[in-house]
Design a protein around this motif. Structure first.
Motif, PDB file in Angstrom:
ATOM      1  N   UNK A 188      43.687  34.557  58.099  1.00 53.10           N
ATOM      2  CA  UNK A 188      42.481  33.595  57.799  1.00 53.10           C
ATOM      3  C   UNK A 188      42.425  32.798  56.701  1.00 53.10           C
ATOM      4  N   UNK A 189      41.582  31.794  56.512  1.00 52.40           N
ATOM      5  CA  UNK A 189      41.384  31.177  55.039  1.00 52.40           C
ATOM      6  C   UNK A 189      40.914  32.357  53.993  1.00 52.40           C
ATOM      7  N   UNK A 190      41.012  32.049  52.708  1.00 49.32           N
ATOM      8  CA  UNK A 190      40.626  32.996  51.887  1.00 49.32           C
ATOM      9  C   UNK A 190      39.426  32.772  51.338  1.00 49.32           C
ATOM     10  N   UNK A 191      38.271  33.335  52.304  1.00 53.25           N
ATOM     11  CA  UNK A 191      36.842  33.046  51.837  1.00 53.25           C
ATOM     12  C   UNK A 191      36.498  34.207  51.146  1.00 53.25           C
ATOM     13  N   UNK A 192      35.353  33.935  50.504  1.00 50.60           N
ATOM     14  CA  UNK A 192      34.788  34.959  49.551  1.00 50.60           C
ATOM     15  C   UNK A 192      34.474  36.420  50.199  1.00 50.60           C
ATOM     16  N   UNK A 193      33.986  36.130  51.277  1.00 49.82           N
ATOM     17  CA  UNK A 193      33.667  37.276  52.110  1.00 49.82           C
ATOM     18  C   UNK A 193      34.959  38.170  52.339  1.00 49.82           C
ATOM     19  N   UNK A 194      35.897  37.803  52.566  1.00 51.41           N
ATOM     20  CA  UNK A 194      37.236  38.663  52.595  1.00 51.41           C
ATOM     21  C   UNK A 194      37.699  39.139  51.415  1.00 51.41           C
ATOM     22  N   UNK A 195      37.513  38.291  50.343  1.00 52.42           N
ATOM     23  CA  UNK A 195      37.840  38.732  49.078  1.00 52.42           C
ATOM     24  C   UNK A 195      37.274  39.928  48.591  1.00 52.42           C
ATOM     25  N   UNK A 212      24.876  30.360  42.443  1.00 50.23           N
ATOM     26  CA  UNK A 212      24.190  31.498  42.845  1.00 50.23           C
ATOM     27  C   UNK A 212      24.779  31.798  44.194  1.00 50.23           C
ATOM     28  N   UNK A 213      25.775  31.011  44.857  1.00 49.83           N
ATOM     29  CA  UNK A 213      26.257  31.444  45.946  1.00 49.83           C
ATOM     30  C   UNK A 213      27.740  31.708  45.832  1.00 49.83           C
ATOM     31  N   UNK A 214      28.534  32.741  46.440  1.00 49.49           N
ATOM     32  CA  UNK A 214      29.736  32.967  46.132  1.00 49.49           C
ATOM     33  C   UNK A 214      30.825  31.948  46.705  1.00 49.49           C
ATOM     34  N   UNK A 215      31.958  31.885  46.007  1.00 52.72           N
ATOM     35  CA  UNK A 215      33.138  30.841  46.325  1.00 52.72           C
ATOM     36  C   UNK A 215      33.914  30.460  45.338  1.00 52.72           C
ATOM     37  N   UNK A 216      34.538  29.542  45.680  1.00 50.21           N
ATOM     38  CA  UNK A 216      35.690  29.264  44.753  1.00 50.21           C
ATOM     39  C   UNK A 216      35.044  28.298  43.757  1.00 50.21           C
TER      40      UNK A 216
END
Length: 321
Positions: free
Chosen positions: A240-247, A308-312
């Motif tokens: 998958x794409x390296x989204x914050x949820x997977x990390x 305040x939202x996870x991500x890159x």
């Protein structure tokens, strides 16, 4: 006395002429008002054999309808790129910020349309990926933030990129012993419609077993469902794409710097080949957004506006950093 009569006759004739002209002008104005005539960019309805026709006045400089509403499909996956703001119940994030900036410069009326990603681009397990029924069917003009892939270019047309392409990775449970370079007989999960699919995985010739059999391919419509499938042991690994949820939930088993063999271009507005006008005005306005410093401002205020939202962070998202 005769001269006075002649003068009076001339005056009466002139008055009659003036009254006739005024009556004629008033009649034309009244007729035009009743028929809805008028330009100025407004839409007017006329009839021809009982069929309504929409008539637009075209601006001479752009050829684009002033009163047209441009629709852009967008989803949300709880990431700084696009997320559902529970306070305002609108989709916010980097993508909407870019659309707002570009459309403001282009002086276009743009609206976001929430829809599932599969209606932009669909990929079912074991089947060739294809255009989604929403974009193909003209439900909206474009889909936001889609990276360019070989398969997508067979079907769609793209604007110039405004975001870096996604990093792809392989994930497993935290206590898993699976290795990224051998997927022989492994069950692999994918996010439906995303660029990291089984056809892209097959391009990794350095991974043993990268060409999967039908019983090894599992598609999921959300990151949450895919994560649950890994945690429950339904699949061994996710590509998958390296989204914050997977990390934050799983273990990345692929190495740092894992090459993305799935894309041939960064993230853009994806549209139909018949919608070249959208691509033309978008590319022009985006260039002006960059030249005026607006793109840099959107990028560097990403944490302030959406931190305040996870991500890159913006250096991982924005072009030129």
């Amino acid at each position: 006395m005769a001269q006075d009569k002649n003068s009076l006759t001339v005056i009466l004739v002139c008055c009659l002429v003036v009254v006739s002209i005024v009556a004629l002008v008033l009649g034309i104005i009244s007729l035009n008002s009743q028929s809805g005539g008028g330009g100025g960019g407004r839409r007017t309805n006329t009839t021809d054999a009982q069929q309504p026709i929409n008539i637009y006045t075209q601006p001479s400089n752009t050829g684009i309808n002033d009163d047209r509403v441009w629709l852009f499909a967008i989803g949300h996956y709880d990431n700084v790129l696009e997320y559902l703001d529970q306070r305002t119940y609108t989709i916010n994030g980097f993508g909407p910020d870019i659309i707002d900036g570009v459309c403001a410069i282009a002086n276009k009326h743009c609206e976001l349309v929430y829809d599932i990603y599969e209606n932009c681009w669909d990929s079912q397990a074991g089947e060739r990926p294809r255009g989604g029924k929403g974009l193909m069917g003209g439900w909206y003009d474009g889909c936001t933030g889609w990276v360019q892939t070989l398969n997508r270019r067979l079907t769609y047309y793209f604007t110039n990129p405004y975001k870096k392409g996604n990093v792809v990775a392989l994930y497993a449970k935290n206590d898993s012993t699976v290795t990224y370079n051998d997927l022989t007989n492994r069950k692999v999960g994918f996010l439906d419609g995303w660029n990291a699919d089984e056809f892209c995985l097959a391009r990794y010739t350095n991974i043993a077993g990268s060409t999967l059999g039908p019983n090894q391919i599992f598609h999921y419509q959300s990151a949450e469902r895919l994560i649950d499938a890994i945690l429950d042991g339904d699949i061994d690994v996710a590509f998958v794409s390296a989204l914050a949820q997977f990390e934050t939930t799983l273990k990345r088993v692929s190495p740092t710097g894992f090459i993305n063999n799935c894309l041939v271009g960064d993230a853009s507005i994806m549209t139909r080949h018949t919608n070249r006008k959208l691509v033309d005005w978008w590319n022009d306005a985006f260039k002006r957004l960059v030249d005026r410093g607006g793109y840099k401002e959107i990028c560097e205020s990403l944490h302030e506006n959406h931190g305040h939202i996870p991500g890159q962070n913006y250096t991982e998202i924005c072009l030129g950093y």
